[in-house]
Design a protein around this motif. Structure first.
Motif, PDB file in Angstrom:
ATOM      1  N   TRP A 294      16.436  22.861   1.936  1.00 21.40           N
ATOM      2  CA  TRP A 294      16.506  21.777   0.955  1.00 21.40           C
ATOM      3  C   TRP A 294      15.396  20.782   1.217  1.00 21.40           C
ATOM      4  CZ3 TRP A 294      21.825  18.751   1.241  1.00 21.40           C
ATOM      5  CH2 TRP A 294      21.989  18.172   2.497  1.00 21.40           C
ATOM      6  N   SER A 295      15.094  19.972   0.196  1.00 21.47           N
ATOM      7  CA  SER A 295      13.930  19.082   0.238  1.00 21.47           C
ATOM      8  C   SER A 295      14.388  17.644   0.325  1.00 21.47           C
ATOM      9  CB  SER A 295      13.103  19.266  -1.038  1.00 21.47           C
ATOM     10  OG  SER A 295      12.497  20.532  -1.023  1.00 21.47           O
ATOM     11  N   LEU A 296      13.845  16.903   1.274  1.00 20.27           N
ATOM     12  CA  LEU A 296      14.287  15.523   1.492  1.00 20.27           C
ATOM     13  C   LEU A 296      13.181  14.520   1.194  1.00 20.27           C
ATOM     14  CD1 LEU A 296      16.265  16.122   4.788  1.00 20.27           C
ATOM     15  CD2 LEU A 296      17.075  16.236   2.425  1.00 20.27           C
ATOM     16  N   ALA A 297      13.593  13.406   0.620  1.00 18.87           N
ATOM     17  CA  ALA A 297      12.661  12.301   0.372  1.00 18.87           C
ATOM     18  C   ALA A 297      12.464  11.592   1.703  1.00 18.87           C
ATOM     19  CB  ALA A 297      13.250  11.335  -0.647  1.00 18.87           C
ATOM     20  N   ASN A 298      11.256  11.665   2.229  1.00 12.96           N
ATOM     21  CA  ASN A 298      10.988  11.043   3.524  1.00 12.96           C
ATOM     22  C   ASN A 298      10.340   9.691   3.280  1.00 12.96           C
ATOM     23  OD1 ASN A 298       9.870  10.412   6.128  1.00 12.96           O
ATOM     24  ND2 ASN A 298      10.380  12.516   6.670  1.00 12.96           N
ATOM     25  N   MET A 299      11.081   8.641   3.556  1.00 19.76           N
ATOM     26  CA  MET A 299      10.560   7.303   3.215  1.00 19.76           C
ATOM     27  C   MET A 299       9.641   6.735   4.290  1.00 19.76           C
ATOM     28  SD  MET A 299      13.817   7.344   4.330  1.00 19.76           S
ATOM     29  CE  MET A 299      14.767   7.464   2.844  1.00 19.76           C
ATOM     30  N   VAL A 300       9.400   7.496   5.345  1.00 21.26           N
ATOM     31  CA  VAL A 300       8.450   7.102   6.400  1.00 21.26           C
ATOM     32  C   VAL A 300       8.673   5.644   6.831  1.00 21.26           C
ATOM     33  CG1 VAL A 300       6.007   7.019   7.091  1.00 21.26           C
ATOM     34  CG2 VAL A 300       6.799   8.810   5.548  1.00 21.26           C
ATOM     35  N   CYS A 301       9.750   5.432   7.543  1.00 27.90           N
ATOM     36  CA  CYS A 301      10.084   4.085   8.020  1.00 27.90           C
ATOM     37  C   CYS A 301       9.174   3.715   9.179  1.00 27.90           C
ATOM     38  CB  CYS A 301      11.523   4.040   8.516  1.00 27.90           C
ATOM     39  SG  CYS A 301      12.685   4.255   7.188  1.00 27.90           S
ATOM     40  N   GLN A 302       8.463   2.619   9.037  1.00 30.31           N
ATOM     41  CA  GLN A 302       7.597   2.159  10.130  1.00 30.31           C
ATOM     42  C   GLN A 302       8.046   0.783  10.593  1.00 30.31           C
ATOM     43  OE1 GLN A 302       3.470   2.449   8.995  1.00 30.31           O
ATOM     44  NE2 GLN A 302       3.513   4.690   9.053  1.00 30.31           N
ATOM     45  N   PRO A 303       8.551   0.717  11.832  1.00 28.54           N
ATOM     46  CA  PRO A 303       9.029  -0.575  12.325  1.00 28.54           C
ATOM     47  C   PRO A 303       7.884  -1.479  12.759  1.00 28.54           C
ATOM     48  CG  PRO A 303       9.391   1.165  13.964  1.00 28.54           C
ATOM     49  CD  PRO A 303       8.756   1.824  12.771  1.00 28.54           C
ATOM     50  N   LEU A 304       8.016  -2.758  12.503  1.00 28.56           N
ATOM     51  CA  LEU A 304       7.114  -3.721  13.135  1.00 28.56           C
ATOM     52  C   LEU A 304       7.524  -3.773  14.609  1.00 28.56           C
ATOM     53  CD1 LEU A 304       6.928  -6.705  10.614  1.00 28.56           C
ATOM     54  CD2 LEU A 304       5.573  -4.601  10.693  1.00 28.56           C
ATOM     55  N   PRO A 305       6.612  -4.233  15.472  1.00 33.03           N
ATOM     56  CA  PRO A 305       6.972  -4.271  16.889  1.00 33.03           C
ATOM     57  C   PRO A 305       8.311  -4.994  17.090  1.00 33.03           C
ATOM     58  CG  PRO A 305       4.677  -4.902  16.574  1.00 33.03           C
ATOM     59  CD  PRO A 305       5.267  -4.736  15.202  1.00 33.03           C
ATOM     60  N   GLY A 306       9.185  -4.375  17.851  1.00 28.26           N
ATOM     61  CA  GLY A 306      10.491  -4.986  18.133  1.00 28.26           C
ATOM     62  C   GLY A 306      11.571  -4.593  17.141  1.00 28.26           C
ATOM     63  N   ALA A 307      11.183  -3.933  16.021  1.00 29.90           N
ATOM     64  CA  ALA A 307      12.198  -3.597  15.001  1.00 29.90           C
ATOM     65  C   ALA A 307      12.553  -2.103  15.040  1.00 29.90           C
ATOM     66  CB  ALA A 307      11.708  -4.008  13.622  1.00 29.90           C
TER      67      ALA A 307
END
Ligand code: FCB
Length: 400
Positions: free
Chosen positions: A219-232
């Motif tokens: 199956w195919s997933l929407a990858n929202m590419v979460c990028q945390p700011l430092p500390g998050a």
């Protein structure tokens, strides 16, 4: 230093579409109904879309002529099962002709079995979260088996179940009169829908394999590419888990996993952040961020190690086709780097073959091929020739 990078043997090289977005006249689907209600998210109805229900041969002729070797399209449940338990032989024969038509043109079909839309009756009985939805999906796949039983190597059970679960929450919020903004702050996925979709996927894999053991499923997933700011970092992980990772975990052990990436999502200590003021934005309002693809591949491989990856969607909504080439070259560069680092990627499908109905409106043009909204005349853009050519040369295209 860029060097010519050859596509590995058997690497899938294609473009993607979805039935509702291109076929037109999908009157028995739940989306047709949403489109004719007064939901503010809907700017215009899909209407005739690209008339691909009739013009699919033209679409395939163009893709094969451009050099693509693969085509991902979906079958429409609402047409195949217009009423519960009532199956349309004509609709099944239609999609079977598409599979054969693709093969005749030298295109390997990847068939998506569910791409966002449901028959109206399925939604009326409560959608995925209602008891027995997996059973009903399996019954549909059993009836539709003639479509994929031969000549199909890859079947995608459900497109972006993680977005389907978000849409379930959105639908409930809309019904209760709340304002929903997908672009700025999409609602959290509905838990019951998430569980039901994971069950439906397992059931679909089992069903397809029992009827057509050679078909490779995922199956195919929407990858929202979460990028945390430092500390998050922890905030980002908590944000991502119900929206993506729980679905990636369910793909462990599948034949393949579909990766779909368009942009990134920045996460600060308080959660999701807006697109930075100075960032270039696409016609979706998303940040122009081609490297999203490489990040999405790496994250998918880390959560579902050992599962081969296929990029089943990647692209950009833009009116400037030179930006499409630039974006795609950047995305492919990040894909090549991921492969150099040992990530197992087996194919790339661009979203989309055609300018099409982007769930509520036609303005965000993702197509390699333009479509006249009145005459349905198709006109390939320069990006189509640039990207398709790699299907023949088997060399990954780079920045022009
Ligand atoms: C994905 C969908 C696809 C299309 C692109 C832009 O979420 O799977 O149908 O809308 O985004």
């Amino acid at each position: 230093m860029t060097h010519a990078r050859h596509l590995p043997d058997g690497f899938l090289w294609g473009a993607s579409t979805a039935a509702h977005q291109i076929e037109g006249g999908n009157t028995n689907s739940d989306w047709w109904e949403f489109e004719h209600s007064s939901i503010p998210l809907i700017k215009e109805p899909s209407g005739d879309a690209c008339d691909s229900y009739h013009r699919w041969r033209e679409d395939m002729d163009l893709l094969a002529g451009l050099g693509f070797t693969d085509y991902r399209f979906s079958i429409e449940w609402a047409r195949i099962e217009p009423a519960p338990g009532e199956f349309s032989h004509a609709a099944i024969a239609h999609y079977r002709r598409m599979v054969e038509g693709a093969r005749e043109r030298g295109l390997r079909p990847m068939v998506t079995l569910h791409h966002f839309t449901n028959p109206r009756w399925f939604t009326e009985r409560g959608g995925w979260a209602a008891a027995g939805s997996d059973e009903l999906f399996a019954r549909f796949l059993t009836a539709a088996a003639p479509v994929y039983a031969t000549d199909v190597a890859h079947a995608c059970t459900i497109n972006e179940p993680n977005i389907v679960a978000v849409m379930a929450t959105a639908q409930a919020e809309i019904l209760s009169g709340k304002a929903v903004s997908f672009a700025e702050n999409p609602p959290a996925p509905d838990g019951a829908t998430t569980e039901a979709l994971i069950r439906a996927h397992a059931r679909a894999v089992e069903t397809v394999k029992s009827l057509a053991p050679h078909v490779s499923t995922g199956w195919s997933l929407a990858n929202m590419v979460c990028q945390p700011l430092p500390g998050a970092e922890d905030v980002a992980a908590a944000y991502r888990h119900p929206r993506l990772d729980v679905f990636l975990e369910a793909a462990r052990g599948d034949d393949w996993l579909g990766v779909q990436a368009y942009t990134r999502t920045l996460i600060g200590p308080e959660g999701r952040l807006p697109v930075p003021e100075d960032a270039e934005r696409t016609l979706m309002g998303w940040e122009y961020y081609p490297q999203a693809l490489g990040h999405a591949l790496r994250h998918s491989a880390s959560v579902a190690p050992g599962t081969p990856l296929i990029v089943t969607e990647n692209g950009i909504a833009t009116a400037d086709d030179t930006r499409r080439v630039h974006y795609t070259a950047g995305a492919l560069e990040s894909l090549a780097e991921a492969m150099d680092d040992g990530i197992d990627v087996r194919g790339y499908f661009h979203w989309s073959a055609l300018d099409n109905y982007e769930w509520g409106r036609y303005a965000p043009t993702f197509g390699l091929i333009a479509v006249d909204r009145e005459t349905f005349v198709r006109t390939p853009k320069p990006s189509a020739a640039w990207l398709g050519a790699a299907g023949r040369s088997r060399v990954l295209p780079t920045h022009a």
